[in-house]
Motif scaffolding. Sequence first.
Motif, PDB file in Angstrom:
ATOM      1  N   TYR A 112      32.318   5.356  21.714  1.00  0.00           N
ATOM      2  CA  TYR A 112      30.886   5.552  21.468  1.00  0.00           C
ATOM      3  C   TYR A 112      30.222   4.195  21.253  1.00  0.00           C
ATOM      4  O   TYR A 112      30.882   3.193  20.984  1.00  0.00           O
ATOM      5  CB  TYR A 112      30.644   6.434  20.244  1.00  0.00           C
ATOM      6  N   LYS A 113      28.921   4.172  21.384  1.00  0.00           N
ATOM      7  CA  LYS A 113      28.108   3.017  21.045  1.00  0.00           C
ATOM      8  C   LYS A 113      26.955   3.489  20.155  1.00  0.00           C
ATOM      9  O   LYS A 113      26.670   4.690  20.078  1.00  0.00           O
ATOM     10  CB  LYS A 113      27.582   2.317  22.284  1.00  0.00           C
ATOM     11  N   LEU A 114      26.302   2.541  19.498  1.00  0.00           N
ATOM     12  CA  LEU A 114      25.255   2.869  18.539  1.00  0.00           C
ATOM     13  C   LEU A 114      23.934   2.240  18.949  1.00  0.00           C
ATOM     14  O   LEU A 114      23.895   1.087  19.405  1.00  0.00           O
ATOM     15  CB  LEU A 114      25.633   2.367  17.132  1.00  0.00           C
ATOM     16  N   TYR A 126      14.955   5.780   8.878  1.00  0.00           N
ATOM     17  CA  TYR A 126      15.327   5.187  10.161  1.00  0.00           C
ATOM     18  C   TYR A 126      16.490   5.958  10.785  1.00  0.00           C
ATOM     19  O   TYR A 126      17.294   6.568  10.072  1.00  0.00           O
ATOM     20  CB  TYR A 126      15.703   3.715   9.984  1.00  0.00           C
ATOM     21  N   ALA A 127      16.567   5.916  12.129  1.00  0.00           N
ATOM     22  CA  ALA A 127      17.580   6.675  12.872  1.00  0.00           C
ATOM     23  C   ALA A 127      18.646   5.751  13.438  1.00  0.00           C
ATOM     24  O   ALA A 127      18.366   4.615  13.825  1.00  0.00           O
ATOM     25  CB  ALA A 127      16.929   7.461  14.001  1.00  0.00           C
ATOM     26  N   VAL A 128      19.881   6.296  13.496  1.00  0.00           N
ATOM     27  CA  VAL A 128      20.994   5.659  14.202  1.00  0.00           C
ATOM     28  C   VAL A 128      21.529   6.700  15.187  1.00  0.00           C
ATOM     29  O   VAL A 128      21.987   7.773  14.775  1.00  0.00           O
ATOM     30  CB  VAL A 128      22.118   5.225  13.243  1.00  0.00           C
ATOM     31  N   THR A 129      21.451   6.436  16.496  1.00  0.00           N
ATOM     32  CA  THR A 129      21.899   7.402  17.500  1.00  0.00           C
ATOM     33  C   THR A 129      23.273   6.995  18.033  1.00  0.00           C
ATOM     34  O   THR A 129      23.468   5.842  18.462  1.00  0.00           O
ATOM     35  CB  THR A 129      20.903   7.487  18.663  1.00  0.00           C
ATOM     36  N   ILE A 130      24.206   7.970  17.977  1.00  0.00           N
ATOM     37  CA  ILE A 130      25.563   7.750  18.490  1.00  0.00           C
ATOM     38  C   ILE A 130      25.584   8.250  19.933  1.00  0.00           C
ATOM     39  O   ILE A 130      25.357   9.439  20.207  1.00  0.00           O
ATOM     40  CB  ILE A 130      26.600   8.515  17.647  1.00  0.00           C
ATOM     41  N   HIS A 131      25.850   7.371  20.869  1.00  0.00           N
ATOM     42  CA  HIS A 131      25.990   7.745  22.281  1.00  0.00           C
ATOM     43  C   HIS A 131      27.480   7.719  22.629  1.00  0.00           C
ATOM     44  O   HIS A 131      28.102   6.646  22.631  1.00  0.00           O
ATOM     45  CB  HIS A 131      25.210   6.770  23.166  1.00  0.00           C
ATOM     46  N   PHE A 132      28.018   8.922  22.925  1.00  0.00           N
ATOM     47  CA  PHE A 132      29.446   9.021  23.233  1.00  0.00           C
ATOM     48  C   PHE A 132      29.721   8.508  24.634  1.00  0.00           C
ATOM     49  O   PHE A 132      28.873   8.594  25.543  1.00  0.00           O
ATOM     50  CB  PHE A 132      29.921  10.456  23.071  1.00  0.00           C
ATOM     51  N   MET A 133      30.946   8.016  24.849  1.00  0.00           N
ATOM     52  CA  MET A 133      31.333   7.428  26.145  1.00  0.00           C
ATOM     53  C   MET A 133      32.833   7.613  26.327  1.00  0.00           C
ATOM     54  O   MET A 133      33.542   8.057  25.415  1.00  0.00           O
ATOM     55  CB  MET A 133      30.945   5.947  26.174  1.00  0.00           C
ATOM     56  N   GLY A 134      33.322   7.322  27.522  1.00  0.00           N
ATOM     57  CA  GLY A 134      34.748   7.473  27.799  1.00  0.00           C
ATOM     58  C   GLY A 134      35.134   8.933  27.873  1.00  0.00           C
ATOM     59  O   GLY A 134      34.630   9.686  28.708  1.00  0.00           O
ATOM     60  N   ASP A 135      36.019   9.376  26.994  1.00  0.00           N
ATOM     61  CA  ASP A 135      36.485  10.768  26.962  1.00  0.00           C
ATOM     62  C   ASP A 135      35.507  11.680  26.249  1.00  0.00           C
ATOM     63  O   ASP A 135      35.812  12.863  26.023  1.00  0.00           O
ATOM     64  CB  ASP A 135      37.846  10.846  26.263  1.00  0.00           C
ATOM     65  N   TYR A 136      34.359  11.128  25.869  1.00  0.00           N
ATOM     66  CA  TYR A 136      33.415  11.918  25.097  1.00  0.00           C
ATOM     67  C   TYR A 136      32.039  11.830  25.748  1.00  0.00           C
ATOM     68  O   TYR A 136      31.710  10.846  26.426  1.00  0.00           O
ATOM     69  CB  TYR A 136      33.345  11.414  23.657  1.00  0.00           C
TER      70      TYR A 136
END
Length: 481
Positions: A112-114, A126-136
């Motif tokens: 994931y990245k943030l 304030y918001a922190v969005t988790i963007h999944f990547m790879g197997d997610y």
Amino acid sequence: MKKTISLLFSVFMLFGITAAVNFAVMADEISPIANCSHKFVWSLGAAATTAEDGFTEYKCSVCGYVKETKTIAAPADMKLGRTSYSYTGRDIGPGVTVKDKNGKTLKYKTDYKLVYDKGRTNVGTYAVTIHFMGDYAGSQTLYFDITPINSDDCAAKLSSNSYYYTGKDIGPGVSIVDKNNRKLIYRTDYTLTYDEGRTDPGKYAIVVNYMGNYSGSETLYFNINEIPADKCTAKPSAWSYYYTGRDIGPGVSVTDFKGRKLVYKKDYTLTYDEGRTDVGRYSIKVNYINGYKGSKTIYFYIIPKQTYIVSLLPTSQGFTVQWKNYWAELSGYQVQYSQYSNFSNSRTVTLSDVNEYSLRRTKMGINKNYYVRIRTYKEVVVDGKQTTLFSGWSSVKTVKTAANMHSCSNNATHYAVCGNMGKWFDTKEEVIEYAENEAMDWMAKYLYNEITARQYVENCPKGYQGWRCPYCGKWSGDFTW
């Protein structure tokens, strides 16, 4: 082989036995393509999301035959390091941990990245969005708060909490730092409310009202103090006055330690000694009021009336000096003479008879220049001790001593010096005119209230005696009182 599998399945069904069979494992020989030499690789079958699991499969890249699968557990536990932060004046970016439903921790930048909201400095959410990547796959948004710093976590200090009275409003400055040692900005981080009427001595309040990234309020106090007498300077208009026979009450000027001139009856009052007429020391009590406190006593002197040299004439190896003599408030005279104008190596002769009006010096050499001056004095008691008060010195006169001089032949007491009139005259008429003018001068002083009746009686000549020196032919005379 197909018959064997079918037979086993039939037997299980006959006896009511249900079994899970991994056909991918048992069916090595089953292939969409007969006689395929399989090339198996692991690949993503379906990415895991927060809603469901995903999986990977061990699949033949040639025929597509799937030999084995593995489950990818769905992300289930996503947390910020903290959900609330106190304002610091700097960007805040909390850390994030992500775990799947089995408790496995996912890897940042692999799984994931943030993406953080921008401008995460001031108070807010304030918001922190988790963007999944790879197997997610998919995303998830978390929130955190930046909260204001409370007044309890700030240190407010006055430029000074104690001031002396000035007669004007006093409003001390305020400096504030928070717990992070950040200096707060007036009207951005706080405002100030001052008590009104901050002029007179007393205790006053300043309310600090925090705002923006700060919350709460606090009250600071400062004092305006009365200025004590020892921080003020009081001086009479003069430290000494000549005796006049009348009351003397000098004015007083008062300044405080800041150089401010105090106002009579507003900042202080005065109490004078009574009977300020005779020669002596007198007190003035300065009583401080309003923004000032305490009292201070200063002193001034009434000193004997100053006299002057009437004549200074040479005699045989010396000189004779005559002066105007007085009686009131006087103990005597001092005559001082020196060969130097600065009166170094001088000699002083003290005469304690107020009726004296002349002094003769002899054996002082021939053709020697001398500087001569005179002053009056009076013995008084100050603070229980005998004290001598002097007038100022008269103006200086000079004389040159002579050789042996002939004395007048008709009267052994008449030398070549004038009488107490202090002058030589060419004619008898000049003596008479001089005596009459002297009497008229004293009468005028009395009529114009320049002297008292007593002074007039004591000083105005009642008569005179004129005489002529047979040796020099000049006229002179003596006043009589």
